[in-house]
Structure formats: structure tokens, C-alpha cells
Design a protein around this motif. Sequence first.
Motif, PDB file in Angstrom:
ATOM      1  N   ILE A  55       2.129  -0.708  10.425  1.00 39.13           N
ATOM      2  CA  ILE A  55       2.343   0.440   9.539  1.00 39.13           C
ATOM      3  C   ILE A  55       1.378   0.387   8.359  1.00 39.13           C
ATOM      4  CG2 ILE A  55       3.986   1.503   7.937  1.00 39.13           C
ATOM      5  CD1 ILE A  55       6.197   0.623   9.897  1.00 39.13           C
ATOM      6  N   ILE A  56       1.217  -0.811   7.773  1.00 40.15           N
ATOM      7  CA  ILE A  56       0.326  -0.950   6.617  1.00 40.15           C
ATOM      8  C   ILE A  56      -1.109  -0.604   7.004  1.00 40.15           C
ATOM      9  CG2 ILE A  56      -0.660  -2.588   4.976  1.00 40.15           C
ATOM     10  CD1 ILE A  56       2.040  -4.125   5.219  1.00 40.15           C
ATOM     11  N   ALA A  61      -1.502   3.244   7.940  1.00 41.39           N
ATOM     12  CA  ALA A  61      -1.325   4.221   6.871  1.00 41.39           C
ATOM     13  C   ALA A  61      -2.226   3.972   5.671  1.00 41.39           C
ATOM     14  CB  ALA A  61       0.133   4.241   6.426  1.00 41.39           C
ATOM     15  N   THR A  62      -2.618   2.730   5.422  1.00 42.99           N
ATOM     16  CA  THR A  62      -3.494   2.455   4.283  1.00 42.99           C
ATOM     17  C   THR A  62      -4.606   1.523   4.745  1.00 42.99           C
ATOM     18  OG1 THR A  62      -2.286   0.489   3.615  1.00 42.99           O
ATOM     19  CG2 THR A  62      -1.567   2.570   2.670  1.00 42.99           C
ATOM     20  N   LEU A 122       6.664   0.267   0.102  1.00 47.69           N
ATOM     21  CA  LEU A 122       6.390  -0.622   1.220  1.00 47.69           C
ATOM     22  C   LEU A 122       7.469  -1.679   1.372  1.00 47.69           C
ATOM     23  CD1 LEU A 122       4.293  -0.665   3.285  1.00 47.69           C
ATOM     24  CD2 LEU A 122       2.956  -2.252   1.946  1.00 47.69           C
TER      25      LEU A 122
END
Lengths: 391, 301
Positions: free
Chosen positions: A48-49, A52-53, A344
Motif C-alpha cells: 500500500i505504501i 500510493a506514495t 498510515l
Amino acid sequence: MTAEAPTTSEQLVAKLATASAGRGRRLLVNVALYVVCMIGALAVASVIIVVATDADPFDVFHAMYEGSLSRPSAIGLTLDRAMPILITALGGVIASRAAMINIGLEGQVIVGGLLGAVVALKLGLPVAANLPLTLVASALGGALWAGLASLLRFWRNVDVVISTLLLNFVAVEVLSFALNKSYLLQETRDNVQLLPQSDRLPSAHQLTRLGSPPGFSVSSGIFISLVLAGIVIFALGRTRWGFRLKMLGMNPNAARAAGVSMAAVGGGALVLSGALAGLAGGVIFTGTAFRIQPGFSNNNGGDGLLVALIARRNVAATIPVAFFFGAMRAGGGFLASTGVPRYLVDVVQPLLVLAALLPPAILFVWDRRKALRLAREEAAAHERPALGAAA
Amino acid sequence: MNDLSIILSSAIRLTAPLAFAGAGEYVAERGGSLIISIEAMMISGAFFGIFGSSVFGNPAAGLVVGMVAGLVVALIHANLSYRLDANTFVVGLTLNVLALGLTSFLLETIDMTPHRAGEIKVPLVHNLPVIGDPLFVNRWTVYLLIVVVPLAWYLVQRTRWGLELRACGEDPQAADVTGIDVNLRRRQSVYLLGILAGLGGAALSVGQVGLFNQNMTAGRGFIVNAAVIFGGWRLLGTMAGCFLFGAADALRLALPAIGYTLPPQVLIAAPYVAALLALCFFAKRNTKPEALARPFVRGIT
């Protein structure tokens, strides 16, 4: 039909325990499952980290560690966050022992903090009496809120899960109402725009802090929570009351036949559970927040309930689990200061909780399958129709 | 448009997202599952609805993506609780935190160009006094309720599947003995809830607001739980409960403009208190599914 054929599930599980390759291997499997699940959760979070970033997942996890456990001051912050969660969780454990799910811990924390604040800020008590009476009032507030649910349960047979769930939202509105009325709790300074929050608790009435801020520093509330944990562990495991509670939870009919009063013991447990949650609200107010604001509880009740339900079979486990939740909160606060979106931590923490839920659940299913297979083999060996053949 | 008509319009708009999820939770609760992750399903539906409308450039596609998002939450919840034996409240609370955190996080990191559902004016009848505007001038998503609600009723009350589901909610042991796979039925009912709650969330974001805000659903999932309880576990009652919450919210927004002063807290809390009172004083009806929120574990033999 031979008498020694194991037929009941208890006998089968006993046979299973001897048939499986001993305790050592089982422990190994258990540990391996936990490790795999935790790594899986961190892997999902990393994906996810990364997606998304452009942040490095390792930096994120390191920042969470740094904010919660790396330095003495961080550990102090973790303990500060863990103490109300632990007290709330003890309340949750007591209710769930009697097979009641007290979903209303959050509401009880709120009402507890509210009543504590009224006593601390509005009554003008002498300094020596202020702090103890504040904590007593907050416990009474929580007990009152849980008492409503208890009353509905034993007077009109309203399900506890449902009534406590609904009372949460009423508590939020009661708090909001009190904070918006100057004759109740709203702050009393007149030269600034008034916010919906209470006055600040004077430092003379706060729980003392041990240590000084650059180094290790923790609110003395942590001792309240640890002492309470000790008392609850003892009371549930070693007293007549604890035994009655357990009996009521496991088989209410047998408990009633043995003379355990449902209303007195069960209702009492719910009220006590609320008292602990309310006390947690008082400890937040006097130990870390010093001011009642609309979100002062910050889902402490929800986390407390989670801790209680995760540690349900083993009260002592509430202490490390509450510590874990405290560490997550402390680490999340630090993470926010590093520039990563602070939400987060609300992704990582629940993923870890879900990962912690999996191993016992998987083992449960494996054990059942094993037991079922054993039962069939046993039945075949005794030339009887297979157990569970209809399934 | 007079004041009453405006308040009613606003009430209908605020009720619609609740009503979709309410129909779903009604189905799930009749099967014995008290699901508190509706909030997670709705907020996922709201976020991914907008996300889908942005990716496909079409609000209808957004609704579908929102339904899928709700279904994913339901898949996780149902399989953890009704395939494995994880406690449903633990899973629900955790999923709520996860979905809120994930959507808030993604909102800050993804750029979207959302699309909003268009408005439908039903010819002729929209000119009716008072009820014309509230009932016949709405975003088209609202009218999906005309299909969803009767379908939910038919499914639960008139099909074999529904009868079996209700049996699982009343007496899982007996249902099991007659050959019904209790946990399978419960999983299926939760999947349906996921789809409908996702639709409810998308109906809020895509259907009405036209964008996604952090914590957009703000406790609406729990309101749905309260509405099913208020409705005495009947579909019509559940819809009435949803409308009660929607109307209270509409009044809270409208009263200051009209010139009345009533503390907003009283209005927000009132429906919850009403649900509690309904439980107290209609307790004799005892319409609660007997095995609600009780996990079913099959004996080994």
C-alpha cells in the motif's frame, strides 16, 4: 459397541492431544504461524505504501519504532498511551467473562471523563481531596452509563450488545452538549472565542509525572492501571466471585441452578466493567489530556474492547496487548511529524491486529479437521457407522 | 418550495444511503450476524465509488466499483468470522479503523476527477405540492431503492434461501440438523450486506455530494445498526428507522435557518434514544432473531 471407543468430543480432543507430535511441535507451529501472518501484514502494508506514495516502507516502520520504543522518552509516551487502554480493557474482560460483550466502553469512558471533569473543575474541592474524588466520580460516571444498559437488560431483557452500542452515541452527544454550555463544562475565559472544550485542569490537581520530559517521563496513572490489572487477574482467577462470573459465562443455566444470581453477578459485572472504563476516562483527563474536548477519548474504548477480546482467555495478556496498542499510538504520533500521512498508522495497526487474529483461528480449524478424521478412523476401527458421515 | 418541502427533500437525501445499507443489514441480522463493519463497507464504497467514477468517467461505473469495495470488506469479515472463528466484534472494529485509515490515506495521495450522478425529474408528478420535490426530484441513485428494498424483502421472506437464512438466525442448531450450512448462509448474507452497504456509501459520495471527504460516512454505519434495531428486525421498520435518522439530521441542518433554536445534540441523540425506548417498550413483540450475534460452532460428531 465397545465401551472404550472414544465418542464424545472431549475424549477425541484428549486423544488428539496425545496423538499429535507433542507440545514442542505445536508451539513451533504456533510461533511459525504468527511470524508468517505478521510478515504478511507488513507486506500488505508495504505494498500500500509503495503503490500510493513514493515513501520507503522500511523508513515508515522505522519511524514508528523510533516514536514508540527507541528512546526512554518514547517508551514513556507509549506507557502514557497504554495506561487508559489497559484500564478499559480490564473492564472489557470482566464483562466478557460473564459472556456479555460491552461494546459501550467508549461511551463509558466519555461519561466517566465528563463527570470527573465536572467534579474537578466545578466543585472547588480542597487540593488534597480533588484528585481522588475526580477519579471516584469518573468511575461512578462509567458505572452509571453501564448501569443503564444493565437495568435495560434485567428489567426489559434488552440485549447488552445492542443497548451499550446505542448508548455510545448518546454519550457522544451528552459530552458535546456539556461542552457547548457555559453553565456546564465549557471553558470560562471571557476574552477569547470560546471553544467547545473544558477549562484546563490546574497542575495541582493532575496525576503526578515521574521523570522530566527530555528523558524518561511517565504519568503515575500507569501504576493505577498495573495495580488494577493485578487485582482483576487475582479476582477473576482466585476468588469465589471470579468463579461465579466464569460459571455464568460458560453456562447460565447451571450457574442459576447453583444459586448464582444473574442480575447481581452478571449485572454487577457490567456495572464494574463500566466503572473501569469510566476510570480510564478520568485517568486520561488527569494524566495526559488535562482538558475535556469532543474527541478526548480518541477511541480508547474501541481499542480497550479490542484488547479485551483479543486477550479474553488470558487476563494477564491484556498487559502486553495494551502496551502494543499504546506503542502503535505513540509511533503513529511520531510518524505524523516525519511528513508521511499520519493515517498510515491506522492502516498498519489494524493489519497487524488482523494478522494476530489469524493463527488461533487457523489452528482451531486444523484441530477440528484432525479431530473429525480421528473420529472417523475410530468409528471405522470399531465397525460402526462413521461419525459425521452425514456431513 | 416551502420549508416543509425543503426539509423533506433533505431528509430523503440523507436517508437514501442509510436505506441501502439498512436493507443489507436487515438481511444479515435475520441470519444471526450482528455486523458492525458497515461503517467500513460504506466508507470504502464512498471512496472507491468516487475513485471508480474518476477512472471510468462515469457515475454508474463508480457505483459498481463502490459495491465491489463493500464486497471486499464483507469477504474479509465473513471469512474471518464465519469460516474461521475470529470474534465478529474484533473483526468489525478493526476493519472500521482500517477502512477509515486507508481511505483517508489514499485521499491524500491520489488525485481524482469525480463525476456526480445526474438528477431525475419525474414528469408531471414533480409539480405536486409538498411531496413533489422530495419524492420526484432526486439524483437517480435514490430511485435504485425502489428495486433494492422489495428485492431484499422477497429474498428473505419468500425464497427458500431466505427461509434457511432466517432459520440460521433463530436456531442455528436446528438449521444445521436439517442440512443447512449455517456459516455458509451467514457468509452469503454478509456478502449481500457488503454489496448494499458499498452501494449506500457510493450513493452518498457519487450520488449526492459528488466528491469524497475524509471520514465522509461519519458513523452512518452504526446508525444503520440502530435503524435495524429500531425497526424490530423488519424491513419496513428498518426503513422507518433510516428515515427517522435522516429526518433528524435534516431538521438539525434546517432548524437554525427557519429560526428555531434546539440544541443540535438533542436532535442527533433523539433517534438513538428512540431506538432504546422501542426496545424497552416493544420487548414483548420479541422480534429479535434468537441467535443474533451468537457464533455457530458445529459439534464434532
